[in-house]
Design a protein around this motif. Structure first.
Motif, PDB file in Angstrom:
ATOM      1  N   MET A 104     -10.510 -10.459  47.521  1.00 29.39           N
ATOM      2  CA  MET A 104     -11.798 -10.039  48.022  1.00 29.39           C
ATOM      3  C   MET A 104     -12.835 -10.362  46.964  1.00 29.39           C
ATOM      4  O   MET A 104     -12.596 -10.232  45.769  1.00 29.39           O
ATOM      5  N   LYS A 105     -13.998 -10.801  47.417  1.00 27.48           N
ATOM      6  CA  LYS A 105     -15.142 -11.029  46.542  1.00 27.48           C
ATOM      7  C   LYS A 105     -16.286 -10.145  47.022  1.00 27.48           C
ATOM      8  O   LYS A 105     -16.426  -9.910  48.216  1.00 27.48           O
ATOM      9  N   ARG A 133     -20.668  -9.090  46.317  1.00 27.87           N
ATOM     10  CA  ARG A 133     -21.962  -9.424  45.735  1.00 27.87           C
ATOM     11  C   ARG A 133     -22.811  -8.166  45.702  1.00 27.87           C
ATOM     12  O   ARG A 133     -22.685  -7.298  46.556  1.00 27.87           O
ATOM     13  N   GLU A 177     -20.822 -13.918  42.755  1.00 27.98           N
ATOM     14  CA  GLU A 177     -19.707 -13.232  43.392  1.00 27.98           C
ATOM     15  C   GLU A 177     -18.772 -12.692  42.320  1.00 27.98           C
ATOM     16  O   GLU A 177     -18.580 -13.315  41.282  1.00 27.98           O
ATOM     17  N   HIS A 178     -18.201 -11.530  42.594  1.00 29.45           N
ATOM     18  CA  HIS A 178     -17.252 -10.905  41.687  1.00 29.45           C
ATOM     19  C   HIS A 178     -15.908 -10.790  42.398  1.00 29.45           C
ATOM     20  O   HIS A 178     -15.836 -10.225  43.491  1.00 29.45           O
ATOM     21  N   GLU A 179     -14.884 -11.327  41.799  1.00 25.29           N
ATOM     22  CA  GLU A 179     -13.530 -11.285  42.374  1.00 25.29           C
ATOM     23  C   GLU A 179     -12.950  -9.888  42.194  1.00 25.29           C
ATOM     24  O   GLU A 179     -13.005  -9.323  41.104  1.00 25.29           O
ATOM     25  N   ILE A 180     -12.407  -9.325  43.269  1.00 26.70           N
ATOM     26  CA  ILE A 180     -11.725  -8.030  43.240  1.00 26.70           C
ATOM     27  C   ILE A 180     -10.292  -8.280  43.719  1.00 26.70           C
ATOM     28  O   ILE A 180     -10.007  -8.226  44.919  1.00 26.70           O
ATOM     29  N   PRO A 181      -9.375  -8.585  42.802  1.00 31.11           N
ATOM     30  CA  PRO A 181      -8.012  -8.961  43.195  1.00 31.11           C
ATOM     31  C   PRO A 181      -7.279  -7.884  43.989  1.00 31.11           C
ATOM     32  O   PRO A 181      -6.456  -8.199  44.841  1.00 31.11           O
TER      33      PRO A 181
END
Length: 83
Positions: free
Chosen positions: A1-2, A4, A16-20
């Motif tokens: 999931m990414k 903003r 965008e920030h990656e949320i593993p």
């Protein structure tokens, strides 16, 4: 999931920030979880309410409700504790 930042996006920042893990916690003013949001593999989301917390000067319990706004929008609200 990414994810903003919604306000930054309106100002042209598309970072965008990656949320593993696929989930994020939104934290109340007192440091407790206000909402936990999980993106499920089928594209649905799950919203969990945290425990009792204080946010914006209001004490909130661990329950909430969904308020429809339009066919493509709704509000998820924590219930306030009243004296």
């Amino acid at each position: 999931m990414k994810i903003r930042d919604g306000h930054a996006t309106m100002n042209g920042d598309k970072t965008e920030h990656e949320i593993p893990s696929g989930s994020v916690d939104i934290i109340a003013d007192d440091g407790q979880r206000l909402f936990g949001i999980t993106l499920n593999k089928d594209g649905t989301i799950r919203v969990n309410f945290g425990n009792f917390c204080k946010h914006g000067g209001t004490v909130l319990d661990d329950r909430g409700c969904i308020i429809p706004i339009a066919s493509n929008c709704f509000t998820v609200k924590r219930n306030e504790i009243h004296d």
